[in-house]
Design a protein around this motif. Sequence first.
Motif, PDB file in Angstrom:
ATOM      1  N   ALA A 277       0.844  -1.137  -0.015  1.00  0.00           N
ATOM      2  CA  ALA A 277      -0.116   0.113   0.086  1.00  0.00           C
ATOM      3  C   ALA A 277       0.738   1.215   0.157  1.00  0.00           C
ATOM      4  O   ALA A 277       1.792   1.436   0.618  1.00  0.00           O
ATOM      5  CB  ALA A 277      -0.924   0.087   1.222  1.00  0.00           C
ATOM      6  N   ILE A 278       0.202   2.196  -0.853  1.00  0.00           N
ATOM      7  CA  ILE A 278       1.218   3.657  -0.475  1.00  0.00           C
ATOM      8  C   ILE A 278      -0.021   4.680  -0.433  1.00  0.00           C
ATOM      9  O   ILE A 278      -1.296   4.586  -0.648  1.00  0.00           O
ATOM     10  CB  ILE A 278       1.824   3.783  -2.039  1.00  0.00           C
ATOM     11  N   PHE A 279       0.407   5.496  -0.173  1.00  0.00           N
ATOM     12  CA  PHE A 279      -0.438   6.918  -0.005  1.00  0.00           C
ATOM     13  C   PHE A 279       0.315   8.384  -0.346  1.00  0.00           C
ATOM     14  O   PHE A 279       1.672   8.402  -0.392  1.00  0.00           O
ATOM     15  CB  PHE A 279      -1.078   7.123   1.603  1.00  0.00           C
ATOM     16  N   GLU A 280      -0.360   9.335  -0.274  1.00  0.00           N
ATOM     17  CA  GLU A 280      -0.094  10.701  -0.386  1.00  0.00           C
ATOM     18  C   GLU A 280      -0.693  11.640   0.622  1.00  0.00           C
ATOM     19  O   GLU A 280      -1.659  11.337   1.261  1.00  0.00           O
ATOM     20  CB  GLU A 280      -0.324  11.099  -1.914  1.00  0.00           C
TER      21      GLU A 280
ATOM     22  N   ARG B  20      -6.089  12.762   0.721  1.00  0.00           N
ATOM     23  CA  ARG B  20      -5.522  11.475   1.053  1.00  0.00           C
ATOM     24  C   ARG B  20      -5.715  10.357   0.041  1.00  0.00           C
ATOM     25  O   ARG B  20      -6.662   9.663   0.079  1.00  0.00           O
ATOM     26  CB  ARG B  20      -5.865  10.933   2.488  1.00  0.00           C
TER      27      ARG B  20
ATOM     28  N   PHE C 218       3.821  10.007  -5.810  1.00  0.00           N
ATOM     29  CA  PHE C 218       2.736   8.762  -5.822  1.00  0.00           C
ATOM     30  C   PHE C 218       3.256   7.718  -6.688  1.00  0.00           C
ATOM     31  O   PHE C 218       3.257   6.378  -6.315  1.00  0.00           O
ATOM     32  CB  PHE C 218       1.528   9.194  -6.169  1.00  0.00           C
TER      33      PHE C 218
ATOM     34  N   LYS D 139       6.472   6.715   0.289  1.00  0.00           N
ATOM     35  CA  LYS D 139       5.498   6.914   1.139  1.00  0.00           C
ATOM     36  C   LYS D 139       4.499   5.550   1.117  1.00  0.00           C
ATOM     37  O   LYS D 139       3.486   5.294   0.448  1.00  0.00           O
ATOM     38  CB  LYS D 139       4.637   8.050   0.774  1.00  0.00           C
ATOM     39  N   THR D 140       4.957   4.626   2.048  1.00  0.00           N
ATOM     40  CA  THR D 140       4.267   3.266   2.158  1.00  0.00           C
ATOM     41  C   THR D 140       3.820   3.190   3.373  1.00  0.00           C
ATOM     42  O   THR D 140       4.383   3.803   4.400  1.00  0.00           O
ATOM     43  CB  THR D 140       5.374   2.170   2.045  1.00  0.00           C
ATOM     44  N   ALA D 141       2.717   2.254   3.681  1.00  0.00           N
ATOM     45  CA  ALA D 141       1.993   1.925   4.871  1.00  0.00           C
ATOM     46  C   ALA D 141       3.154   1.355   5.838  1.00  0.00           C
ATOM     47  O   ALA D 141       3.026   1.637   6.909  1.00  0.00           O
ATOM     48  CB  ALA D 141       0.911   1.040   4.557  1.00  0.00           C
TER      49      ALA D 141
ATOM     50  N   LEU E  53      -7.515   2.238  -6.127  1.00  0.00           N
ATOM     51  CA  LEU E  53      -7.001   3.511  -5.694  1.00  0.00           C
ATOM     52  C   LEU E  53      -8.152   4.550  -5.283  1.00  0.00           C
ATOM     53  O   LEU E  53      -9.356   4.317  -5.759  1.00  0.00           O
ATOM     54  CB  LEU E  53      -6.470   4.303  -7.093  1.00  0.00           C
TER      55      LEU E  53
ATOM     56  N   THR F 125      -4.708   7.034  -1.827  1.00  0.00           N
ATOM     57  CA  THR F 125      -4.015   5.624  -1.433  1.00  0.00           C
ATOM     58  C   THR F 125      -4.135   4.664  -2.457  1.00  0.00           C
ATOM     59  O   THR F 125      -5.115   4.793  -3.264  1.00  0.00           O
ATOM     60  CB  THR F 125      -4.925   5.400  -0.153  1.00  0.00           C
TER      61      THR F 125
ATOM     62  N   ILE G 122      -4.301   0.335  -2.580  1.00  0.00           N
ATOM     63  CA  ILE G 122      -4.318  -0.797  -1.857  1.00  0.00           C
ATOM     64  C   ILE G 122      -4.235  -1.810  -2.879  1.00  0.00           C
ATOM     65  O   ILE G 122      -4.831  -1.844  -3.950  1.00  0.00           O
ATOM     66  CB  ILE G 122      -5.228  -1.050  -0.949  1.00  0.00           C
TER      67      ILE G 122
END
Length: 356
Positions: free
Chosen positions: A66-69, A136, A93, A194-196, A156, A138, A140
């Motif tokens: 998972a990644i996010f901004e 936010r 991202f 920027k990962t969980a 997304l 994201t 997954i």
Amino acid sequence: MDLKITETKTRKELPDDSKLGFGQIFTDHMFNMDYNPRQGWYNARIEPYAPIVMDPATMVLHYGQAIFEGLKAYRTGSGKIQLFRPDRNMARFNRSASFVCIPEIDEAFLLYAIKKLISVDKEWIPRAPETSLYIRPTIIATDHYLGVRPSNTYRLFIILSPVSAYYPEGFNPVSIWVTDKYVRTVRGGLGEAKTAANYAASLYGAEVAKKAGYTQVLWLDAIEHRHIEEVGTMNIVFVISGEIVTPPLGGSILPGITRDSVLTLAKHWNIPIAERPITIDELIEAHKDDSLQEIFGSGTAAVISPVSHLAWHDDVLTVGDGRVGLMAKRFYDAITDIQYGRAEDPFGWIEPVEEE
Ligand SMILES: *Cc1c(COP(=O)(O)O)cnc(C)c1O
């Protein structure tokens, strides 16, 4: 790509601007888009904010792919709605995506989707001074599978949260705890994405710091435990003998957009800057000989977070006179003045969403 918009029939009551906090309240709508190898990213839609129902075998729940901004929309005094350097968030991202085998997204389309979503929920952008709408995005992993490999399918989503002023009682400095025991990440790992997973790795150390009475952890490098990397979930900046010093982006540090904005402003003001490795020993020395003037963190949530105290082994150092430094204040004011449209934007950092 088409963007289908389905508006809710039951809008929630807008919150009181004075009671927002951070990341606790969410708007009426969200953006969703799916990925499969056959269609690529497809089914882009804005729809009512709703839970995501998942099979218990969904891969993100097990292996954290998972990644996010994180970015914000600001309402200016004249009623404009604007974003701050969102192209950087979109590019990061994708960069984060590449680190954890997530397929690339169309950055221009994503920015378009963010603007549309904000427009649909624009009443949620708070009006009180220094408040904003946190955004936010994201991604997954959504395959139902317990084998270890990158997922074939993804979701997304983008959610929006109205947030308070970070410093409701004025700019206040924090005390931080330096650890040579716990590490956030290591070169060759996920530190610059920027990962969980990076956040999971930072929780325990942060709790130890909190129990000891400190707000944040100052992370050192994972190999020698000497080189300074980041503070909590922010980049770190020092003012030493009038020079702005910050660790270089060497693979284990998140390339912060606020960090870049600080460096750009410093150059613009003809303040010397050095992106160079700095060890905790050098910092202790600089404190001893009084050349250490300021320390502050930089990140989207706080913008600038001044540090007044530093705990290292059995010592607690007071930075400067323990109050907010002039540089910290100058960067904070310059960045927020551009974000809220109170100052000219000579760098082309502002991206308008729409005018009311
Ligand atoms: C997001 C983040 C930052 C700050 O980045 P900005 O783009 O300035 O918000 C710094 N460090 C970590 C670990 C982060 O996740």
